[in-house]
Design a protein around this motif. Structure first.
Motif, mmCIF file in Angstrom:
data_model
loop_
_atom_site.group_PDB
_atom_site.id
_atom_site.type_symbol
_atom_site.label_atom_id
_atom_site.label_comp_id
_atom_site.label_asym_id
_atom_site.label_seq_id
_atom_site.Cartn_x
_atom_site.Cartn_y
_atom_site.Cartn_z
ATOM 1 N N UNK B 121 -5.079 -0.569 15.270
ATOM 2 C CA UNK B 121 -4.977 0.740 15.958
ATOM 3 C C UNK B 121 -4.432 0.670 17.323
ATOM 4 N N UNK B 122 -3.077 1.751 17.791
ATOM 5 C CA UNK B 122 -2.589 1.775 18.985
ATOM 6 C C UNK B 122 -3.389 2.875 19.705
ATOM 7 N N UNK B 123 -3.393 2.112 21.198
ATOM 8 C CA UNK B 123 -4.098 2.985 22.471
ATOM 9 C C UNK B 123 -5.333 2.860 22.380
ATOM 10 N N UNK B 186 3.915 1.988 8.750
ATOM 11 C CA UNK B 186 4.720 2.132 10.120
ATOM 12 C C UNK B 186 5.901 0.900 9.986
ATOM 13 N N UNK B 400 -0.052 7.733 0.204
ATOM 14 C CA UNK B 400 0.679 7.550 1.389
ATOM 15 C C UNK B 400 -0.172 8.732 2.535
ATOM 16 N N UNK B 401 -0.331 9.875 1.996
ATOM 17 C CA UNK B 401 -0.996 10.797 2.855
ATOM 18 C C UNK B 401 -2.099 10.673 2.994
ATOM 19 N N UNK B 402 -3.016 10.235 1.984
ATOM 20 C CA UNK B 402 -4.437 10.050 1.994
ATOM 21 C C UNK B 402 -4.817 8.885 2.886
ATOM 22 N N UNK B 404 -2.909 7.576 5.392
ATOM 23 C CA UNK B 404 -2.541 7.863 6.757
ATOM 24 C C UNK B 404 -3.577 8.842 7.345
ATOM 25 N N UNK B 405 -3.832 9.607 6.920
ATOM 26 C CA UNK B 405 -4.869 10.669 7.049
ATOM 27 C C UNK B 405 -6.169 10.110 7.637
ATOM 28 N N UNK B 407 -6.969 6.566 7.934
ATOM 29 C CA UNK B 407 -6.735 5.293 8.536
ATOM 30 C C UNK B 407 -7.642 4.854 9.529
ATOM 31 N N UNK B 408 -8.345 5.793 10.694
ATOM 32 C CA UNK B 408 -9.160 5.268 11.632
ATOM 33 C C UNK B 408 -10.200 5.414 11.016
#
Lengths: 409, 409
Positions: B121-123, B186, B400-402, B404-405, B407-408
């Motif tokens: 994860x970024x940030x 990504x 893909x949507x699932x 990345x929606x 991911x965290x």
């Protein structure tokens, strides 16, 4: 579900003197659909347009450019849905010309005085015989008050018609602008989008129309994206019937020109944003503003990188403040000498990033609160200049995949 | 479900003399995950790498570049998952350096002799304390045969580990190349992708490594895309332990250099294609070849335009031969003087488009047959030159949507 968009109230759509519209069912692709629209212009009207930069531009786009360049007064527009007449080679060009010839024969003008528009599936043969057979019905339906019908008649995957009006005063005289647009996917206009039409009765010198339509497109249709796919058929057209009884506008520097331009830009932005609000599968409307750039071009690069990132768009769909994805997009936008140590990021009023890093004061629940809204502003500060730019986009949802996996079935 | 990809058979992963790998659980983001990998290099090894062009590159990427530029012999790599240490500002840089210091202290070298890598994860703040606490366990696990464990240890949203080996003969002596990679989203590497590591015991002059790794990356990781998002953390590293007993390779023009280069490119392509096959939500593996371009650059423009088009990708997901979307993408790719009247399109062996229009002989069921396959080649002829280029991508699915929606979460 469109994002904060409803069908236009017919009472708010103002007729434009000198412009009449008629819609009919021609069975272009499927039966019982209102798929053929004619817009007839009185003598004296002037027309200017901007068109897709897609090198695979559709046959009707090529014919429109030819006919506008030929300079004869445009008397009618003919618009079909269900078939884009793109990727159709020389045969497609011939069929676009046959459409113009058929309409010209019916209304008594030259084919060069007709502009053709098509939208729908790419790479299928245009059924010009069925379109020609439908034209008398469209002509019989011509009425100045038919803007709502026309807005519905040019829809494809749109869920709602898109239309709006503005009324201004020029030289003491009331002047109307009314426009319609369509589009929900294959949206990343690169001159304008398929299809936007704005008409006004303003009495403006024809030579001024082209710079005006370019400026309006750059401030509206050229600032939206849904999926980054620039259509083969994008067109944005400005029609001036020139029937309003004020003195002719002969300079873009005049006060009247400024009033007209401001109304045109506001109307165009409303129509362009309506396309984003009705974006395929959209659940959120997102404005992306890049500030502090060296020039507008680099601000647009960064804004579009964010707007096209599937990772950013799915995070917004999920209301997940995974905001590092925004930084990543800014980083690969193509600003080759960008200093990440200068970057700021706001989500509406929430200050998330300073000097390229997460602010210690930033709390995830604040980001989450904004992400749950249906209207969101992303604001990135590059802190290296004074230029800025805004683009509008939507999120990427399951429904986008569903709609585009099923479009032809 | 990965597309025609299985986990590597451990028996096929060949140890590389001079290279040992150890994996442990450090609890970087979640407990009970093998999230920390150390790769230890014997004295005499040479290392070269290529890194993301993302201007928001992660702190470890910046530290890697510094340490490689400093020129001291690299003795170890340390790789964590669960946290990308990107978008973390000056604090993130300090934490990447602390990671190197901790490992250097344990193995008795300078911090500049350690290369750090992070993915996740970024940030978010890198938990350097937990990483430091995990290092002794990773060092205790060091073994030359641990390539499979390392391939699994660097996974994030990957569903399968990615690793492969090649054995070649140089100067009559057997030489090994073994590599691992990770990545599923990504992914649009713009030097290389996070993360690819290839090691060989080839005895090659250190100065030759950089041109070799660049060439291999350009032929492999720089030819893949999943979602067009260039990561902040992309790295592709080539390690030569130089322990094979053949005469040192001192020129890229020698026969041995060519043998090594060919094996390196083939191995890199296998690792890069494995990332696409394991692309988030991928159901199809798609090779896109553009031929007849004036130069390779314009071929790549067109290939990437197709590969990034959400409309093309959803059509492939649906096995719907809505192939006009491919023409539209070629049209907006940015080849400003493209003549659509010259364009050819093949889908595997099916000739769909000639001279910019659909071939009369083309039957939709033939396109449909190819679209249903899990491996598909799109071939576009520009017919204006002799250059060509190929990129590899996958389709865009609901998953893909699932992914990345969610991911965290």
């Amino acid at each position: 579900m469109p994002v904060n968009l409803t069908a236009p109230d017919p009472a708010t759509l103002l007729p434009v003197p000198g412009v009449r519209l008629g819609v009919t069912m021609a069975g272009v692709r499927k039966a019982n659909r209102r798929d053929l629209t004619v817009i007839a212009l009185d003598e004296g009207a002037a027309v200017a347009g901007v068109f897709t930069t897609n090198r695979f531009c559709a046959a009707p786009v090529q014919v429109c450019r030819e006919h506008l360049a030929a300079g004869a007064a445009i008397r009618a527009l003919v618009i079909n849905t269900g078939n884009a007449n793109a990727g159709t080679g020389a045969d497609g060009l011939a069929r676009a010309r046959q459409t113009c010839e058929a309409l010209a024969g019916l209304i008594g003008c030259q084919p060069q005085q007709v502009l053709p528009f098509s939208t729908g599936v790419i790479m299928e043969t245009l059924p010009v015989d069925r379109i020609a057979a439908g034209l008398p019905g469209a002509l019989a339906a011509l009425q100045p008050a038919n803007w709502g019908e026309a807005a519905a008649g040019i829809m494809t995957t749109d869920t709602l018609p898109k239309a709006a009006s503005r009324r201004i005063t020029l030289g003491g005289v009331p002047v109307t602008l009314t426009g319609i647009s369509k589009g929900a996917g294959m949206i990343r206009p690169n001159m304008a989008t398929m299809l936007g039409f704005v008409a006004t009765d303003a009495n403006i010198a024809p030579a001024l129309l082209q710079p005006l339509v370019k400026e309006a497109a750059d401030a509206s249709f050229n600032r939206i994206t849904i999926d980054g796919d620039t259509s083969t058929n994008d067109c944005f057209l400005l029609i001036a019937s020139r029937q309003a009884q004020h003195a002719e506008i002969t300079s873009l520097d005049s006060a009247d020109a400024k009033t007209l331009r401001d109304a045109l830009i506001a109307l165009s932005q409303e129509l362009a944003q309506a396309i984003v609000r009705d974006g395929e599968g959209a659940t959120k409307f997102i404005a992306i503003t890049i500030e502090g750039g060296r020039d507008e071009a680099e601000c647009k690069l960064a804004a579009y990188a964010i707007a096209h990132s599937p990772l950013v768009k799915t995070a917004f769909f999920a209301s997940d403040p995974n905001l590092g994805r925004i930084l990543a997009a800014v980083g690969y936008a193509g600003i080759t000498d960008l200093d990440q140590g200068l970057i700021d990021l706001h989500l509406d009023d929430v200050h998330v990033v300073t000097r390229g890093g997460r602010r210690p004061e930033y709390r995830e629940e604040d980001g989450q609160r904004v992400m749950k809204q249906s209207e969101i502003t992303i604001r990135v500060g590059l802190n290296r200049g004074t230029a800025s730019a805004t683009v509008w986009t939507c999120d990427l949802s399951h429904d986008y995949v569903t709609i585009n996996a099923d479009y032809r079935s």
